[in-house]
Design a protein around this motif. Structure first.
Motif, PDB file in Angstrom:
ATOM      1  N   ARG A 147       4.167-106.396 -42.523  1.00  0.00           N
ATOM      2  CA  ARG A 147       3.125-107.332 -42.447  1.00  0.00           C
ATOM      3  C   ARG A 147       1.668-106.846 -41.951  1.00  0.00           C
ATOM      4  N   TYR A 148       1.706-106.095 -41.543  1.00  0.00           N
ATOM      5  CA  TYR A 148       0.825-104.908 -41.713  1.00  0.00           C
ATOM      6  C   TYR A 148       0.113-103.564 -42.167  1.00  0.00           C
ATOM      7  N   VAL A 149       1.785-103.523 -42.772  1.00  0.00           N
ATOM      8  CA  VAL A 149       1.432-102.163 -44.177  1.00  0.00           C
ATOM      9  C   VAL A 149       2.449-102.288 -45.559  1.00  0.00           C
ATOM     10  N   VAL A 150       1.820-101.533 -46.128  1.00  0.00           N
ATOM     11  CA  VAL A 150       2.917-101.321 -47.502  1.00  0.00           C
ATOM     12  C   VAL A 150       3.007-100.242 -47.178  1.00  0.00           C
ATOM     13  N   LEU A 151       4.650 -99.988 -47.493  1.00  0.00           N
ATOM     14  CA  LEU A 151       5.179 -98.290 -47.637  1.00  0.00           C
ATOM     15  C   LEU A 151       5.279 -98.526 -49.074  1.00  0.00           C
ATOM     16  N   VAL A 152       4.641 -97.422 -49.336  1.00  0.00           N
ATOM     17  CA  VAL A 152       4.896 -97.183 -50.868  1.00  0.00           C
ATOM     18  C   VAL A 152       5.792 -95.254 -50.714  1.00  0.00           C
ATOM     19  N   PRO A 153       7.169 -95.054 -51.654  1.00  0.00           N
ATOM     20  CA  PRO A 153       7.532 -93.879 -51.964  1.00  0.00           C
ATOM     21  C   PRO A 153       7.225 -93.305 -52.639  1.00  0.00           C
ATOM     22  N   PHE A 154       7.340 -91.432 -52.745  1.00  0.00           N
ATOM     23  CA  PHE A 154       6.880 -90.723 -53.600  1.00  0.00           C
ATOM     24  C   PHE A 154       5.185 -90.723 -53.481  1.00  0.00           C
ATOM     25  N   SER A 155       4.269 -91.161 -52.636  1.00  0.00           N
ATOM     26  CA  SER A 155       2.716 -90.937 -52.993  1.00  0.00           C
ATOM     27  C   SER A 155       2.654 -90.131 -51.196  1.00  0.00           C
ATOM     28  N   GLU A 156       1.309 -89.540 -51.713  1.00  0.00           N
ATOM     29  CA  GLU A 156       1.414 -89.445 -49.947  1.00  0.00           C
ATOM     30  C   GLU A 156      -0.337 -90.624 -49.859  1.00  0.00           C
ATOM     31  N   THR A 157      -0.793 -90.840 -50.756  1.00  0.00           N
ATOM     32  CA  THR A 157      -2.251 -91.958 -50.565  1.00  0.00           C
ATOM     33  C   THR A 157      -1.932 -93.393 -49.339  1.00  0.00           C
ATOM     34  N   ILE A 158      -3.057 -92.535 -48.453  1.00  0.00           N
ATOM     35  CA  ILE A 158      -3.455 -94.345 -47.742  1.00  0.00           C
ATOM     36  C   ILE A 158      -4.490 -95.013 -47.841  1.00  0.00           C
ATOM     37  N   SER A 159      -4.000 -96.053 -48.533  1.00  0.00           N
ATOM     38  CA  SER A 159      -4.942 -97.340 -48.960  1.00  0.00           C
ATOM     39  C   SER A 159      -5.493 -98.283 -48.245  1.00  0.00           C
ATOM     40  N   ILE A 160      -6.677 -98.885 -47.887  1.00  0.00           N
ATOM     41  CA  ILE A 160      -7.068 -99.902 -46.970  1.00  0.00           C
ATOM     42  C   ILE A 160      -7.492-101.026 -47.830  1.00  0.00           C
ATOM     43  N   LYS A 165     -14.090-104.276 -44.065  1.00  0.00           N
ATOM     44  CA  LYS A 165     -15.544-103.984 -44.317  1.00  0.00           C
ATOM     45  C   LYS A 165     -16.147-103.108 -43.791  1.00  0.00           C
ATOM     46  N   SER A 166     -16.170-102.800 -42.061  1.00  0.00           N
ATOM     47  CA  SER A 166     -16.251-101.914 -40.924  1.00  0.00           C
ATOM     48  C   SER A 166     -15.509-100.513 -41.504  1.00  0.00           C
ATOM     49  N   ASN A 167     -16.655 -99.728 -42.078  1.00  0.00           N
ATOM     50  CA  ASN A 167     -16.109 -97.669 -42.170  1.00  0.00           C
ATOM     51  C   ASN A 167     -15.265 -97.093 -40.724  1.00  0.00           C
ATOM     52  N   THR A 168     -16.247 -98.026 -39.436  1.00  0.00           N
ATOM     53  CA  THR A 168     -15.379 -97.053 -38.381  1.00  0.00           C
ATOM     54  C   THR A 168     -13.655 -98.195 -38.180  1.00  0.00           C
ATOM     55  N   GLU A 169     -13.898 -99.287 -38.620  1.00  0.00           N
ATOM     56  CA  GLU A 169     -12.504 -99.695 -37.876  1.00  0.00           C
ATOM     57  C   GLU A 169     -11.513 -99.017 -39.447  1.00  0.00           C
ATOM     58  N   ARG A 170     -12.386 -99.248 -40.813  1.00  0.00           N
ATOM     59  CA  ARG A 170     -11.480 -98.448 -41.093  1.00  0.00           C
ATOM     60  C   ARG A 170     -10.603 -96.640 -41.092  1.00  0.00           C
ATOM     61  N   THR A 171     -11.609 -96.134 -41.023  1.00  0.00           N
ATOM     62  CA  THR A 171     -11.343 -95.008 -39.806  1.00  0.00           C
ATOM     63  C   THR A 171     -10.288 -94.448 -38.987  1.00  0.00           C
ATOM     64  N   ARG A 172     -10.347 -95.536 -38.052  1.00  0.00           N
ATOM     65  CA  ARG A 172      -9.586 -96.095 -36.949  1.00  0.00           C
ATOM     66  C   ARG A 172      -8.140 -96.202 -37.713  1.00  0.00           C
ATOM     67  N   LEU A 173      -7.266 -96.843 -38.621  1.00  0.00           N
ATOM     68  CA  LEU A 173      -6.346 -97.498 -39.035  1.00  0.00           C
ATOM     69  C   LEU A 173      -6.132 -96.242 -39.800  1.00  0.00           C
ATOM     70  N   ARG A 174      -7.306 -95.614 -40.283  1.00  0.00           N
ATOM     71  CA  ARG A 174      -6.533 -94.467 -41.325  1.00  0.00           C
ATOM     72  C   ARG A 174      -6.035 -93.386 -41.056  1.00  0.00           C
ATOM     73  N   LYS A 175      -6.771 -93.290 -39.488  1.00  0.00           N
ATOM     74  CA  LYS A 175      -5.682 -91.865 -38.270  1.00  0.00           C
ATOM     75  C   LYS A 175      -5.032 -92.184 -38.399  1.00  0.00           C
ATOM     76  N   ILE A 176      -4.415 -93.300 -37.769  1.00  0.00           N
ATOM     77  CA  ILE A 176      -3.306 -93.813 -37.003  1.00  0.00           C
ATOM     78  C   ILE A 176      -1.923 -94.267 -37.643  1.00  0.00           C
ATOM     79  N   VAL A 177      -2.042 -94.221 -39.551  1.00  0.00           N
ATOM     80  CA  VAL A 177      -1.660 -94.499 -39.917  1.00  0.00           C
ATOM     81  C   VAL A 177      -1.469 -92.720 -40.435  1.00  0.00           C
ATOM     82  N   ILE A 188      -0.175 -98.527 -48.040  1.00  0.00           N
ATOM     83  CA  ILE A 188      -1.595 -99.358 -47.838  1.00  0.00           C
ATOM     84  C   ILE A 188      -1.507-100.635 -46.952  1.00  0.00           C
ATOM     85  N   ILE A 189      -3.004-100.705 -46.221  1.00  0.00           N
ATOM     86  CA  ILE A 189      -3.025-101.147 -45.424  1.00  0.00           C
ATOM     87  C   ILE A 189      -3.533-102.677 -45.000  1.00  0.00           C
ATOM     88  N   ARG A 190      -2.801-103.584 -44.578  1.00  0.00           N
ATOM     89  CA  ARG A 190      -2.911-104.595 -45.522  1.00  0.00           C
ATOM     90  C   ARG A 190      -4.814-104.820 -44.237  1.00  0.00           C
TER      91      ARG A 190
END
Length: 516
Positions: A147-160, A165-177, A188-190
């Motif tokens: 529902r919130y994320v997509v899991l992609v094997p064989f990768s280390e990339t975190i995509s949002i 749009k909010s840079n603050t929110e993007r940074t917060r979600l990236r740190k959580i993941v 991949i963060i949906r």
């Protein structure tokens, strides 16, 4: 915007209707026997390598081999092949990818013959369901959607999602993941993740990791061409992707499906659990909520619009053509341009709905009514683009050509929804000839002998056209009274205005039709 989901469950599957402000915008049919749903993962066997197409045909158990293009292999296909070989050989025991050394990415402009060989086993995911004469379209760039994320094997990339749009929110979600994702997995963060906390994100990610572990557990024992991991059913997929606070009701007509959906909604969005309702009305669920009527009016070659204009929709193998007609909308020469603009806007709104409703894919050409003012043409293009923004399928809209044609390409991943709205006449059964009306009552009485005497039914109801009901009840010693004396029980007679003049049916005490 108020959204509702109406689910009509039957032994053969379920039909799912999505309503926005009481208007039908999407219709999905889920067949129980459908084994090739988008997202399913199969253990494919390479049947043919086609160097000219730079693609391979893969056996996944379908009657036609599935198609896998080089560009759909994914950059880490060598790691996937290596893992498959080790897991099926028994040399890799870990459920996650911590102990796997990833291979180098393949060359984007390489050849498929450099990667795959005939009879090689490769896990593949359904990217497009079988359509028309074509088999499924595949990808070996695996992903597991939550529902919130997509899991992609064989990768280390975190995509949002770009919609956050909010840079603050993007940074917060990236740190959580970053803090909870396992090694050698990308995420991949949906869009729906916006504003969600660590607990919800972690639970969703752990569910996906559990699915990956199931895939790893089944992979060694799965026979070639068989399914390894199935996508959740279409209803749950819809809820996972679109459920939000705009949803007011989810109505279901089957108690077991009701419990499943309520449980699923509780898991993904506990605050919306109470919107799931069990349909208990005697009328069929689609008729009760007016969906059956909307389906009949929305499908077919001609679609009428509220203002008197109409669309003519033609389907061909290569593309779909939609012609906009003003119908009985007339105007003086002075406001002809304005009239055409209003009709075109009304048509644009309905066209955006029709594309979603019928799930039309590929190339769509729309012939709008000619307009001479450039500003009107630009405003119509912008309006159509805004209406299409609600469409979850990937699409591209080109500006009107000099001939007034608008071209749309829309992603096609499933067969087009096609419903036949013309009905076979229940009286003549398509022959154009009916039984003599003088024999109608004889036919009814012959059935009485079978139902009342041989089957010993009690308390039956005869449903007929209102004219026939009036004839049966006419007079002091009516035909209904004569039946009472003849058969020893009172036979109820009920009128149904939707029946043909010679159509009749029998109902038992439970109001169920008696099959003759």
């Amino acid at each position: 915007m108020i959204k509702e989901l109406i689910i009509d469950s039957s032994p053969s599957g379920a039909t799912i209707a999505l309503l926005q402000d009481k208007q039908l915008v999407e219709l999905h049919k889920e067949q129980i026997s459908n084994n090739y749903t988008v997202g399913d993962i199969y253990l494919g066997r390479v049947k043919k390598i086609m160097p000219g197409l730079n693609a391979a045909f893969i056996d996944v158990g379908y009657e036609k081999d599935a198609f896998l293009h080089y560009l759909d292999l994914g950059p880490q296909v060598q790691s996937l092949l290596k893992l498959t070989k080790q897991v099926r050989g028994g040399s890799y025991q870990t459920k996650l990818l911590d102990d796997l050394k990833l291979e180098a990415d393949i060359n984007k402009s390489g050849k498929i013959s450099e990667v795959l060989t005939k009879n090689q086993l490769i896990p593949v995911q359904i990217a497009k369901e079988p359509i028309s004469t074509k088999g499924p379209r595949l990808s070996s760039d695996l992903s597991i959607a939550g529902r919130y994320v997509v899991l992609v094997p064989f990768s280390e990339t975190i995509s949002i999602s770009k919609k956050i749009k909010s840079n603050t929110e993007r940074t917060r979600l990236r740190k959580i993941v970053e803090g909870i994702k396992p090694a050698n997995f990308g995420v991949i963060i949906r869009t729906v993740s916006e504003g969600k906390g660590v607990t919800e994100m972690q639970k969703d990610l752990l569910d996906l990791i559990s699915k990956w572990e199931s895939f790893m557990t089944r992979l060694p024992a799965t026979d070639p061409s068989k399914k390894v991991l199935g996508e959740i059913d279409r209803t749950s997929t819809l809820l996972r992707d679109i459920l939000n606070a705009d949803f007011q009701h989810i109505h279901v007509n089957e108690p077991s499906i009701f419990e499943e959906i309520r449980s699923y909604v509780h898991d993904i969005s506990p605050d919306l659990e109470n919107i799931v309702r069990l349909h208990k009305h005697r009328d069929p669920i689609f008729e009760h909520y007016g969906i059956e009527k909307q389906i009949k009016s929305a499908f077919g070659k001609t679609v009428n619009l509220a203002g008197g204009a109409y669309l003519v929709i033609e389907h061909t193998e290569a593309l779909h053509v939609i012609d906009v007609n003003s119908g009985n909308r007339t105007a003086n020469k002075e406001n002809q341009e304005d009239n055409a603009f209003q009709v075109n806007k009304e048509a644009a709104r309905e066209i955006a709905r029709q594309l979603r409703l019928r799930d039309m894919g590929g190339i769509v050409v729309v012939d709008f009514i000619d307009m001479h003012k450039p500003n009107n043409r630009k405003e119509l293009f912008d309006y159509l683009r805004d209406e299409m923004a609600h469409d979850r399928a990937k699409h591209t809209i080109l500006p009107p050509s000099k001939f007034g044609l608008v071209q749309i390409t829309r992603q096609r991943v499933r067969p087009e929804m096609n419903i036949v709205t013309n009905e076979v006449c229940p009286t003549c059964h398509g022959t154009g000839a009916i039984r003599p009306t003088i024999l109608l009552l004889d036919d009814i009485e012959n059935n009485f002998n079978y139902i009342l005497v041989e089957q010993n039914e009690k308390s039956i109801t005869l449903c007929v056209h209102p004219y026939i009901e009036a004839y049966i009840k006419k007079g002091l010693i009516s035909r209904q009274m004569k039946w009472y004396f003849k058969y020893g029980q009172w036979i109820k007679v009920k009128a149904n205005s939707s029946y043909q003049i010679t159509e009749f049916h029998f109902m038992n005490a439970k109001d169920e039709e008696i099959k003759l």
